[in-house]
Scaffold this motif. Structure first.
Motif, PDB file in Angstrom:
ATOM      1  N   LYS A 205       7.900 -13.131   4.653  1.00 32.22           N
ATOM      2  CA  LYS A 205       8.787 -12.095   4.623  1.00 32.22           C
ATOM      3  C   LYS A 205       8.935 -11.366   3.322  1.00 32.22           C
ATOM      4  O   LYS A 205       8.948 -10.217   3.278  1.00 32.22           O
ATOM      5  CB  LYS A 205      10.395 -12.384   5.238  1.00 32.22           C
ATOM      6  N   ALA A 206       8.706 -12.327   2.197  1.00 31.34           N
ATOM      7  CA  ALA A 206       8.729 -11.774   0.996  1.00 31.34           C
ATOM      8  C   ALA A 206       7.335 -10.879   0.835  1.00 31.34           C
ATOM      9  O   ALA A 206       7.285  -9.766   0.072  1.00 31.34           O
ATOM     10  CB  ALA A 206       8.713 -13.015  -0.038  1.00 31.34           C
ATOM     11  N   TYR A 207       6.343 -11.377   1.268  1.00 32.72           N
ATOM     12  CA  TYR A 207       5.027 -10.689   1.169  1.00 32.72           C
ATOM     13  C   TYR A 207       4.968  -9.434   2.052  1.00 32.72           C
ATOM     14  O   TYR A 207       4.586  -8.371   1.189  1.00 32.72           O
ATOM     15  CB  TYR A 207       3.728 -11.606   1.735  1.00 32.72           C
ATOM     16  N   TRP A 208       5.493  -9.391   3.108  1.00 31.94           N
ATOM     17  CA  TRP A 208       5.836  -8.084   3.916  1.00 31.94           C
ATOM     18  C   TRP A 208       6.548  -7.003   3.047  1.00 31.94           C
ATOM     19  O   TRP A 208       6.095  -6.000   2.799  1.00 31.94           O
ATOM     20  CB  TRP A 208       6.551  -8.248   5.063  1.00 31.94           C
ATOM     21  N   ASN A 209       7.616  -7.640   2.393  1.00 36.88           N
ATOM     22  CA  ASN A 209       8.476  -6.692   1.590  1.00 36.88           C
ATOM     23  C   ASN A 209       7.610  -5.973   0.342  1.00 36.88           C
ATOM     24  O   ASN A 209       7.746  -4.940   0.147  1.00 36.88           O
ATOM     25  CB  ASN A 209       9.895  -7.321   1.206  1.00 36.88           C
ATOM     26  N   ARG A 210       6.772  -7.037  -0.075  1.00 35.57           N
ATOM     27  CA  ARG A 210       5.929  -6.274  -1.382  1.00 35.57           C
ATOM     28  C   ARG A 210       4.927  -5.336  -0.909  1.00 35.57           C
ATOM     29  O   ARG A 210       5.080  -4.551  -1.603  1.00 35.57           O
ATOM     30  CB  ARG A 210       5.040  -7.765  -1.857  1.00 35.57           C
ATOM     31  N   ILE A 211       4.344  -5.406   0.398  1.00 31.94           N
ATOM     32  CA  ILE A 211       3.266  -4.703   0.799  1.00 31.94           C
ATOM     33  C   ILE A 211       4.220  -3.246   1.097  1.00 31.94           C
ATOM     34  O   ILE A 211       3.575  -2.144   0.654  1.00 31.94           O
ATOM     35  CB  ILE A 211       2.696  -5.103   2.116  1.00 31.94           C
ATOM     36  N   VAL A 212       5.180  -3.441   1.715  1.00 34.93           N
ATOM     37  CA  VAL A 212       5.838  -2.184   2.128  1.00 34.93           C
ATOM     38  C   VAL A 212       6.137  -1.336   0.810  1.00 34.93           C
ATOM     39  O   VAL A 212       6.402  -0.057   0.474  1.00 34.93           O
ATOM     40  CB  VAL A 212       7.070  -2.266   2.966  1.00 34.93           C
ATOM     41  N   THR A 213       6.803  -1.852  -0.031  1.00 31.65           N
ATOM     42  CA  THR A 213       7.263  -1.697  -1.443  1.00 31.65           C
ATOM     43  C   THR A 213       6.175  -0.981  -2.145  1.00 31.65           C
ATOM     44  O   THR A 213       6.268   0.461  -2.621  1.00 31.65           O
ATOM     45  CB  THR A 213       7.757  -2.435  -2.235  1.00 31.65           C
ATOM     46  N   ALA A 214       4.915  -1.548  -2.178  1.00 33.94           N
ATOM     47  CA  ALA A 214       3.851  -1.098  -3.063  1.00 33.94           C
ATOM     48  C   ALA A 214       3.196   0.151  -2.151  1.00 33.94           C
ATOM     49  O   ALA A 214       2.968   1.268  -2.833  1.00 33.94           O
ATOM     50  CB  ALA A 214       2.661  -2.229  -2.676  1.00 33.94           C
ATOM     51  N   MET A 215       3.299   0.225  -0.811  1.00 34.39           N
ATOM     52  CA  MET A 215       2.705   1.402  -0.156  1.00 34.39           C
ATOM     53  C   MET A 215       3.774   2.573  -0.188  1.00 34.39           C
ATOM     54  O   MET A 215       3.362   3.797  -0.233  1.00 34.39           O
ATOM     55  CB  MET A 215       2.487   1.284   1.350  1.00 34.39           C
ATOM     56  N   ARG A 216       4.893   2.056  -0.234  1.00 35.68           N
ATOM     57  CA  ARG A 216       6.041   3.319  -0.519  1.00 35.68           C
ATOM     58  C   ARG A 216       6.139   4.065  -1.774  1.00 35.68           C
ATOM     59  O   ARG A 216       6.745   5.049  -2.162  1.00 35.68           O
ATOM     60  CB  ARG A 216       7.340   2.869   0.085  1.00 35.68           C
ATOM     61  N   GLU A 240      12.376 -15.099  12.995  1.00 35.78           N
ATOM     62  CA  GLU A 240      12.278 -16.039  12.095  1.00 35.78           C
ATOM     63  C   GLU A 240      11.735 -15.311  11.001  1.00 35.78           C
ATOM     64  O   GLU A 240      11.576 -15.691   9.797  1.00 35.78           O
ATOM     65  CB  GLU A 240      12.021 -17.321  12.259  1.00 35.78           C
ATOM     66  N   CYS A 241      10.615 -14.243  11.292  1.00 35.30           N
ATOM     67  CA  CYS A 241       9.717 -13.438  10.328  1.00 35.30           C
ATOM     68  C   CYS A 241      10.320 -12.232  10.181  1.00 35.30           C
ATOM     69  O   CYS A 241       9.564 -11.456   9.470  1.00 35.30           O
ATOM     70  CB  CYS A 241       8.292 -13.438  11.317  1.00 35.30           C
ATOM     71  N   TYR A 242      11.302 -11.613  11.050  1.00 34.37           N
ATOM     72  CA  TYR A 242      11.916 -10.563  10.307  1.00 34.37           C
ATOM     73  C   TYR A 242      12.090 -10.207   9.066  1.00 34.37           C
ATOM     74  O   TYR A 242      13.119 -10.870   8.576  1.00 34.37           O
ATOM     75  CB  TYR A 242      13.052 -10.150  11.471  1.00 34.37           C
ATOM     76  N   PRO A 243      11.672  -9.357   8.238  1.00 40.63           N
ATOM     77  CA  PRO A 243      11.815  -9.073   6.968  1.00 40.63           C
ATOM     78  C   PRO A 243      12.983  -8.391   6.506  1.00 40.63           C
ATOM     79  O   PRO A 243      13.125  -8.457   5.355  1.00 40.63           O
ATOM     80  CB  PRO A 243      10.554  -8.530   6.518  1.00 40.63           C
ATOM     81  N   GLY A 244      13.811  -7.718   7.571  1.00 43.23           N
ATOM     82  CA  GLY A 244      14.880  -6.944   7.060  1.00 43.23           C
ATOM     83  C   GLY A 244      14.766  -5.415   7.424  1.00 43.23           C
ATOM     84  O   GLY A 244      13.859  -4.883   7.476  1.00 43.23           O
ATOM     85  N   ASP A 245      15.918  -4.831   7.487  1.00 42.97           N
ATOM     86  CA  ASP A 245      16.160  -3.329   7.874  1.00 42.97           C
ATOM     87  C   ASP A 245      15.571  -2.585   7.092  1.00 42.97           C
ATOM     88  O   ASP A 245      15.247  -1.351   7.367  1.00 42.97           O
ATOM     89  CB  ASP A 245      17.485  -2.966   8.282  1.00 42.97           C
ATOM     90  N   ASP A 246      15.359  -2.897   5.831  1.00 48.32           N
ATOM     91  CA  ASP A 246      15.187  -1.868   4.510  1.00 48.32           C
ATOM     92  C   ASP A 246      13.653  -1.742   4.631  1.00 48.32           C
ATOM     93  O   ASP A 246      13.445  -0.432   4.126  1.00 48.32           O
ATOM     94  CB  ASP A 246      15.355  -2.358   3.200  1.00 48.32           C
ATOM     95  N   THR A 247      13.015  -2.568   5.002  1.00 47.17           N
ATOM     96  CA  THR A 247      11.437  -2.215   5.096  1.00 47.17           C
ATOM     97  C   THR A 247      10.781  -2.181   6.521  1.00 47.17           C
ATOM     98  O   THR A 247       9.704  -2.397   6.551  1.00 47.17           O
ATOM     99  CB  THR A 247      10.698  -3.651   4.367  1.00 47.17           C
ATOM    100  N   VAL A 248      11.601  -2.082   7.725  1.00 48.28           N
ATOM    101  CA  VAL A 248      11.127  -2.265   8.811  1.00 48.28           C
ATOM    102  C   VAL A 248      11.725  -0.904   9.459  1.00 48.28           C
ATOM    103  O   VAL A 248      12.825  -0.764   9.479  1.00 48.28           O
ATOM    104  CB  VAL A 248      11.384  -3.228   9.794  1.00 48.28           C
TER     105      VAL A 248
END
Length: 385
Positions: A205-216, A240-248
């Motif tokens: 989840k932390a990695y997903w958030n890093r990727i989305v932040t980088a692309m945005r 259990e893998c859902y990274p959160g509403d801010d990045t999905v």
């Protein structure tokens, strides 16, 4: 597994522009007009007499959500889309779907040339969608051990791979497809891919958030990120893998006709199944999607195709793309003639949902005369305070 359009202007003289400017000068406050951010639907067009900025009539419930098919990852996939459209009696496939290879980081960065034809297709019409599956790791199908996956996920969560995704985002913006739907780390709840979640859900989840932040972080981007597990529990509950509403932005699901003997009703009601997806998305205020769906373990199952199409008509996903090669397919795979006939009969000659027009809630039209309004595509419309 693998798989409002503005009215065109006609080049009038400067006198037209002067007439419009004069009309605007007569009114106070901001003005909404063609080319000023109001988006129209292409089919059916709004009546010429309708004020610009007035919402178009609601699309009939009997139309189908935007759909397409995965037909090949390369340019052949695009040419096959045109052929499939002909097979469907001219019904347009509005969604193109392809996958970045995941062998090397250079693949994930979108190597020059790979994305160009897909971007060109997307740019040809405003109402089209480009869906791009993006691996989160290189060596993505190399049977990497859980210990190695855990180590890589933690490196990603620490930001060691951010630049690869910034490079991809920059390339998509340069290709003028900044609104690409990114299906990032698909089927993360399974065991197939190196980008799987199970070995360390918190790091994933932390990695997903890093990727989305980088692309945005890339100027000009308008990406939408689609979180798309496979249907059911699989190796780990996908919640259990859902990274959160801010990045999905979208809650998708890859849903094939499997396992053997599972009825469609059971696909709906099983833990982490189709109903769970719909309910979860509603609770989080997100649209749904089906990036991959199709036949698999139960042969030529026409009832599954009929029920899945009906499910999507009922629940209105943002888009869906059928995986169309054997054993999953309905057009390229001749092993499924009954399913093929159902798919074709339901979608042949059909219309798909149009994007929602953007417009002010209330406005007051200004009479400019028939010829000028015809050129503009409607009346000028001033917001009402």
């Amino acid at each position: 597994m693998a798989p409002q359009q503005r009215r065109p202007r006609s080049g009038r003289t400067a006198a037209v522009v002067a007439a419009v400017a004069a009309a605007v000068a007569l009114a106070s406050g901001p003005v909404f007009a063609a080319g000023a951010g109001v988006v129209r639907v292409a089919d059916p067009p709004a009546p010429a007499s309708a004020p610009i900025g007035t919402p178009a009539p609601t699309t009939a419930r009997g139309t189908h959500p935007a759909f397409g098919a995965f037909l090949d990852s390369g340019p052949l996939g695009l040419s096959r889309m045109a052929e499939m459209s002909q097979w469907l009696g001219g019904t347009e496939l509005r969604v193109a779907h392809t996958y970045l290879p995941g062998n090397h980081w250079s693949d994930i960065e979108g190597e020059p040339g790979f994305l160009d034809p897909w971007a060109q297709w997307r740019r040809e019409k405003d109402d089209r969608m480009l869906v791009l599956n993006v691996p989160m790791m290189e060596r993505n199908e190399d049977d990497v051990s859980d210990d190695e996956v855990r180590r890589l996920l933690r490196q990603g969560a620490d930001g060691q791979f951010d630049q690869h995704f910034r490079t991809l985002a920059e390339r998509l913006v340069e290709l003028r497809v900044p609104d690409t739907i990114v299906v990032l780390g698909w089927e993360m709840n399974g065991i197939t891919y190196t980008h799987r979640c199970g070995p360390d859900p918190e790091a994933w989840k932390a990695y997903w958030n890093r990727i989305v932040t980088a692309m945005r972080s890339v100027p000009g981007q308008k990406f939408r990120f689609d979180f798309a597990p496979s249907r059911g529990r699989d190796a780990v509950p996908w919640t259990e893998c859902y990274p959160g509403d801010d990045t999905v932005d979208i809650i998708g699901m890859d849903s094939y006709d499997q396992p053997t003997g599972l009825s469609f009703d059971e696909q709906v009601s099983e833990p982490y199944g189709l109903q769970h997806q719909v309910d979860f998305a509603k609770a989080h205020g997100k649209p749904i999607s089906y990036p991959e769906w199709g036949l698999f373990r139960n042969g030529d199952n026409a009832e599954y195709v009929r029920r899945m199409l009906a499910w999507m008509d009922e629940h209105r996903p943002l888009y869906n793309t059928v995986t169309d090669y054997c054993p999953h397919g309905v057009w390229q795979c001749r092993a499924n003639p009954e399913s093929s006939e159902v798919y074709r009969s339901v979608l042949s000659g059909s219309r798909t949902d149009e994007p929602t027009p953007q417009s002010p809630a209330e406005c007051s039209p200004v009479d400019l005369g028939d010829w000028l309004e015809d050129w503009l595509g409607g009346k000028l419309c001033f917001p009402v305070n």
